[in-house]
Design a protein around this motif. Structure first.
Motif, PDB file in Angstrom:
ATOM      1  N   ASN A 369      -6.813  -4.801   0.371  1.00 45.63           N
ATOM      2  CA  ASN A 369      -5.610  -4.297   1.033  1.00 45.63           C
ATOM      3  C   ASN A 369      -5.185  -5.234   2.159  1.00 45.63           C
ATOM      4  N   ASN A 370      -5.460  -6.521   1.987  1.00 48.31           N
ATOM      5  CA  ASN A 370      -5.248  -7.485   3.062  1.00 48.31           C
ATOM      6  C   ASN A 370      -3.789  -7.685   3.439  1.00 48.31           C
ATOM      7  N   ALA A 371      -2.864  -7.394   2.537  1.00 46.47           N
ATOM      8  CA  ALA A 371      -1.453  -7.693   2.813  1.00 46.47           C
ATOM      9  C   ALA A 371      -0.763  -6.623   3.645  1.00 46.47           C
ATOM     10  N   TRP A 372      -1.416  -5.502   3.883  1.00 45.48           N
ATOM     11  CA  TRP A 372      -0.727  -4.380   4.525  1.00 45.48           C
ATOM     12  C   TRP A 372      -0.173  -4.732   5.894  1.00 45.48           C
ATOM     13  N   ILE A 373      -0.899  -5.540   6.647  1.00 42.35           N
ATOM     14  CA  ILE A 373      -0.522  -5.816   8.024  1.00 42.35           C
ATOM     15  C   ILE A 373       0.829  -6.544   8.125  1.00 42.35           C
ATOM     16  N   PHE A 374       1.239  -7.209   7.057  1.00 39.13           N
ATOM     17  CA  PHE A 374       2.505  -7.939   7.057  1.00 39.13           C
ATOM     18  C   PHE A 374       3.689  -7.064   6.640  1.00 39.13           C
ATOM     19  N   PHE A 375       3.415  -5.863   6.110  1.00 43.83           N
ATOM     20  CA  PHE A 375       4.497  -5.056   5.558  1.00 43.83           C
ATOM     21  C   PHE A 375       4.582  -3.643   6.129  1.00 43.83           C
ATOM     22  N   TYR A 376       3.487  -3.132   6.663  1.00 44.39           N
ATOM     23  CA  TYR A 376       3.495  -1.769   7.181  1.00 44.39           C
ATOM     24  C   TYR A 376       3.312  -1.807   8.695  1.00 44.39           C
ATOM     25  N   ASP A 377       4.280  -1.257   9.414  1.00 47.60           N
ATOM     26  CA  ASP A 377       4.273  -1.369  10.872  1.00 47.60           C
ATOM     27  C   ASP A 377       3.544  -0.235  11.582  1.00 47.60           C
ATOM     28  N   ASN A 378       3.572   0.949  11.011  1.00 45.58           N
ATOM     29  CA  ASN A 378       3.033   2.105  11.720  1.00 45.58           C
ATOM     30  C   ASN A 378       1.516   2.209  11.577  1.00 45.58           C
ATOM     31  N   SER A 379       0.838   1.185  12.082  1.00 45.03           N
ATOM     32  CA  SER A 379      -0.617   1.160  12.015  1.00 45.03           C
ATOM     33  C   SER A 379      -1.218   2.025  13.118  1.00 45.03           C
ATOM     34  N   THR A 380      -2.369   2.614  12.820  1.00 41.79           N
ATOM     35  CA  THR A 380      -3.105   3.410  13.798  1.00 41.79           C
ATOM     36  C   THR A 380      -4.403   2.688  14.142  1.00 41.79           C
ATOM     37  N   GLU A 381      -4.441   2.115  15.353  1.00 42.40           N
ATOM     38  CA  GLU A 381      -5.633   1.422  15.837  1.00 42.40           C
ATOM     39  C   GLU A 381      -6.147   0.384  14.837  1.00 42.40           C
ATOM     40  N   GLY A 382      -5.227  -0.361  14.267  1.00 46.94           N
ATOM     41  CA  GLY A 382      -5.611  -1.444  13.377  1.00 46.94           C
ATOM     42  C   GLY A 382      -5.924  -1.035  11.956  1.00 46.94           C
ATOM     43  N   GLU A 383      -5.797   0.241  11.628  1.00 42.47           N
ATOM     44  CA  GLU A 383      -6.074   0.703  10.267  1.00 42.47           C
ATOM     45  C   GLU A 383      -4.783   0.765   9.462  1.00 42.47           C
ATOM     46  N   PRO A 384      -4.828   0.396   8.182  1.00 45.31           N
ATOM     47  CA  PRO A 384      -3.607   0.433   7.360  1.00 45.31           C
ATOM     48  C   PRO A 384      -3.128   1.864   7.136  1.00 45.31           C
ATOM     49  N   PRO A 385      -1.845   2.110   7.300  1.00 49.88           N
ATOM     50  CA  PRO A 385      -1.327   3.470   7.075  1.00 49.88           C
ATOM     51  C   PRO A 385      -1.237   3.831   5.601  1.00 49.88           C
ATOM     52  N   PHE A 386      -1.127   2.805   4.722  1.00 48.45           N
ATOM     53  CA  PHE A 386      -1.040   3.031   3.289  1.00 48.45           C
ATOM     54  C   PHE A 386      -2.027   2.112   2.574  1.00 48.45           C
ATOM     55  N   LEU A 387      -2.655   2.647   1.525  1.00 56.00           N
ATOM     56  CA  LEU A 387      -3.575   1.864   0.712  1.00 56.00           C
ATOM     57  C   LEU A 387      -3.079   1.836  -0.731  1.00 56.00           C
ATOM     58  N   ILE A 388      -3.637   0.947  -1.524  1.00 58.12           N
ATOM     59  CA  ILE A 388      -3.223   0.782  -2.916  1.00 58.12           C
ATOM     60  C   ILE A 388      -3.302   2.102  -3.679  1.00 58.12           C
ATOM     61  N   GLN A 389      -4.395   2.837  -3.460  1.00 59.52           N
ATOM     62  CA  GLN A 389      -4.618   4.070  -4.208  1.00 59.52           C
ATOM     63  C   GLN A 389      -3.572   5.144  -3.915  1.00 59.52           C
ATOM     64  N   ASP A 390      -2.951   5.087  -2.737  1.00 56.93           N
ATOM     65  CA  ASP A 390      -1.911   6.060  -2.415  1.00 56.93           C
ATOM     66  C   ASP A 390      -0.744   5.946  -3.391  1.00 56.93           C
ATOM     67  N   PHE A 391      -0.353   4.717  -3.701  1.00 57.18           N
ATOM     68  CA  PHE A 391       0.780   4.498  -4.594  1.00 57.18           C
ATOM     69  C   PHE A 391       0.411   4.749  -6.051  1.00 57.18           C
ATOM     70  N   ILE A 392      -0.773   4.333  -6.466  1.00 54.70           N
ATOM     71  CA  ILE A 392      -1.183   4.601  -7.848  1.00 54.70           C
ATOM     72  C   ILE A 392      -1.236   6.104  -8.091  1.00 54.70           C
ATOM     73  N   HIS A 393      -1.778   6.834  -7.153  1.00 50.81           N
ATOM     74  CA  HIS A 393      -1.880   8.285  -7.305  1.00 50.81           C
ATOM     75  C   HIS A 393      -0.506   8.946  -7.297  1.00 50.81           C
ATOM     76  N   ALA A 394       0.421   8.399  -6.524  1.00 47.40           N
ATOM     77  CA  ALA A 394       1.768   8.976  -6.455  1.00 47.40           C
ATOM     78  C   ALA A 394       2.443   8.949  -7.826  1.00 47.40           C
ATOM     79  N   PHE A 395       2.192   7.902  -8.619  1.00 47.88           N
ATOM     80  CA  PHE A 395       2.788   7.781  -9.944  1.00 47.88           C
ATOM     81  C   PHE A 395       1.891   8.332 -11.045  1.00 47.88           C
ATOM     82  N   GLN A 396       0.591   8.214 -10.861  1.00 48.20           N
ATOM     83  CA  GLN A 396      -0.362   8.606 -11.902  1.00 48.20           C
ATOM     84  C   GLN A 396      -1.505   9.436 -11.315  1.00 48.20           C
TER      85      GLN A 396
END
Length: 575
Positions: A369-396
């Motif tokens: 999930n290394n690319a998150w920091i360049f695309f997601y701004d609403n980080s909480t204490e350095g943790e990614p707000p969205f992960l790959i599995q969030d999107f896969i689960h949303a569709f499948q």
């Protein structure tokens, strides 16, 4: 004074700085943190807790071994008398000799630790640097690594002395470990992040297909090239043959209805999501021999983790983002076969269900999930707000996930042997492990475990991919969105010793139909894929000290993994 001036000048030309007053308090293998934190260009004698404001002379030492005694030369000043020399120079001479003795002891300790770059005696400040040989360009795995036997290597005494120092680093990391459940984002937040993806993929699929598929209107004509803008075809010459074939047969596979043309689109029914160097290539090669299984045109699209962010190679920066249509094109070959089943006369008459399923085997999906920091701004204490599995689960939400794991200690060494480009050796591996542990420790002092695991800058700075072996951190995050019965976790050690058993587990997990004896023999008795290269085998096993260090580092994570899976085999005590 001439001698002292010459010595200081020589020391000032080097790279690392030692405060004499601090180093007086150093004992062999002692990590004196006050000394480490006060050193550097901003060292202030008034603020240093050891110097206490005394006006001490900072000395400099090169990272290479120095022959301090070779620069010593005591000369008599003939313009002064013998008695005058002792009267006027006694204090400075004693200070010089005392300083040289201390520096000799420090350098002797430095040499004995075997720290090539001053890493183990005096840690460098936390600094994220560029890692030119980034190993995350591709993720291939090996089965036969488990069957290789080596002659024991000779023990390097200098590396044995590293253990107590590095153990302190590991103890600090262990004391900071907390497995905290992440907050799962809601669907609307995901839609805002990827509106185009949600506009292309429907929320319902064809009811008569086991694989998630749907019909999409095609507005082109017979002269239109449906793959003209596909980024996989444009950037990868290896796959142009595949796309040339797809162009030729594309129009024949369109579904015509009421003067409109429709193409069948499909997503994978299951994903082999990890981990690299854990046998996923062998699993992929065997599974695709099953008559009801198809895979993407490219084994590892890395779309969810990299290509949709525009990452072709991390070291090359960002390119144009690959749209979801480019990813779906990779499943057109399989979609054509599924469409043939759905449109067959038997299927129409009996309402036959399509049994063909599609898989995807990017070994980066679970952890990268290394690319998150360049695309997601609403980080909480350095943790990614969205992960790959969030999107896969949303569709499948019903997707099935397969994970192949391996003793993380052996996985890391195999990873190093595969991706390191030059000067590979067990000593080099040891030093890279020590440096990576130090970087990880510095991150853990300020951030949470999850923030460090998903920290792109840190991961690129570490010479070896320590974080990939923290399996339980990733698994727990996948379990926040998927049910446990949707995830099959296997061990490479079990797969290597009994291929037939693990393949039966996979077939059962995917609800695949029975096989003939001939088909089963073809799948289970084929030779292992992606074996270790002969030149890598000649290096032998890692140093025993390195193995002990890594066992200590991964132990708390393996313990938690065994608890989550209710299986002590994931402690890897016997390997």
């Amino acid at each position: 004074m001439a001698v002292l001036g010459s010595l200081i000048q020589e020391f000032n030309s080097s790279n690392m700085r030692y405060c004499i007053n601090c180093c007086i308090h150093l004992l062999p293998n002692d990590l004196h943190r006050q000394c480490f934190r006060c050193r550097g260009p901003n060292h202030n004698n008034q603020k240093c807790p050891v110097c206490k404001g005394e006006n001490k002379i900072p000395l400099y030492a090169d990272s290479k071994q120095m022959k301090l005694l070779a620069v010593l030369e005591v000369r008599t000043d003939h313009s002064e008398s013998w008695n005058g020399f002792f009267c006027l120079r006694k204090g400075k001479l004693c200070s010089l000799i005392f300083g040289l003795i201390i520096m000799t002891l420090v350098m002797a300790s430095y040499i004995l630790t075997g720290a090539k770059h001053g890493l183990l005696l005096i840690p460098s400040p936390f600094h994220y640097g560029a890692f030119t040989s980034n190993p995350s360009l591709m993720d291939n795995e090996s089965l036969s690594d488990m069957k290789d036997h080596y002659q024991p290597s000779k023990m390097n005494i200098s590396y044995v002395k590293d253990y107590p120092s590095i153990k302190l680093i590991i103890d600090t990391i262990t004391s900071k470990i907390e497995f905290i459940t992440r907050q799962r984002p809601d669907l609307e937040e995901l839609r805002k992040q990827e509106p185009h993806m949600f506009s292309v993929i429907p929320n319902k699929f064809l009811p008569n297909s086991k694989n998630p598929c749907w019909y999409e209107e095609y507005r082109g004509n017979t002269t239109t090239d449906p793959y003209a803008t596909n980024s996989y075809a444009l950037y990868s010459k290896r796959f142009r043959t595949i796309f040339d074939y797809l162009r030729k047969v594309f129009w024949n596979h369109l579904y015509h209805y009421k003067d409109k043309h429709y193409r069948l689109r499909c997503l994978p029914h299951f994903y082999i999501i990890g981990q690299p160097k854990c046998g996923t290539t062998d699993l992929y090669d065997r599974l695709r021999l099953h008559p009801d299984v198809r895979f993407s045109a490219i084994k590892e699209p890395h779309w969810w983790t990299r290509k949709r962010f525009g990452i072709i190679r991390l070291r090359d920066g960002f390119h144009d983002r690959y749209p979801v249509e480019d990813y779906l094109d990779l499943f057109d070959l399989a979609a054509h076969q599924i469409q043939g089943v759905l449109q067959s006369e038997a299927a129409k008459e009996r309402g036959k269900m399509n049994s063909i399923i599609i898989g995807e085997a990017s070994a980066s999906t679970m952890w990268d999930n290394n690319a998150w920091i360049f695309f997601y701004d609403n980080s909480t204490e350095g943790e990614p707000p969205f992960l790959i599995q969030d999107f896969i689960h949303a569709f499948q939400p019903n997707a099935k996930l397969i994970i192949m794991l391996r003793d993380p200690v052996e996985r890391l060494y195999s990873d190093y042997l595969y991706f390191a480009s030059a000067n590979k050796s067990v000593e080099d591996f040891h030093e890279k492990v020590a440096e990576s542990l130090q970087l990880f420790e510095n991150c853990m002092l300020d951030y949470s475990l999850r923030a460090c695991v998903y920290n792109n800058t840190l991961n690129n700075a570490m010479p070896v991919r320590l974080q990939v072996g923290l399996y339980v951190v990733y698994l727990l995050d996948w379990l926040t969105v998927f049910k446990k019965d949707q995830i099959l976790v296997l061990r490479l050690e079990d797969h290597a010793s009994n291929v037939k058993y693990t393949m039966h587990m996979v077939f059962q997990f995917l609800d695949l139909g029975p096989l003939s004896e001939k088909q089963e023999a073809l799948i289970t008795k084929s030779p292992a894929s992606n074996t270790r290269r002969p030149e890598d085998r000649s290096l032998g096993p890692m140093l025993p000290t390195t193995k002990a260090i890594l066992r200590d580092f991964y132990r708390p994570f393996n313990t938690k993994l065994a608890q989550v899976l209710f299986d002590d085999a994931f402690l890897w005590k016997r390997t």
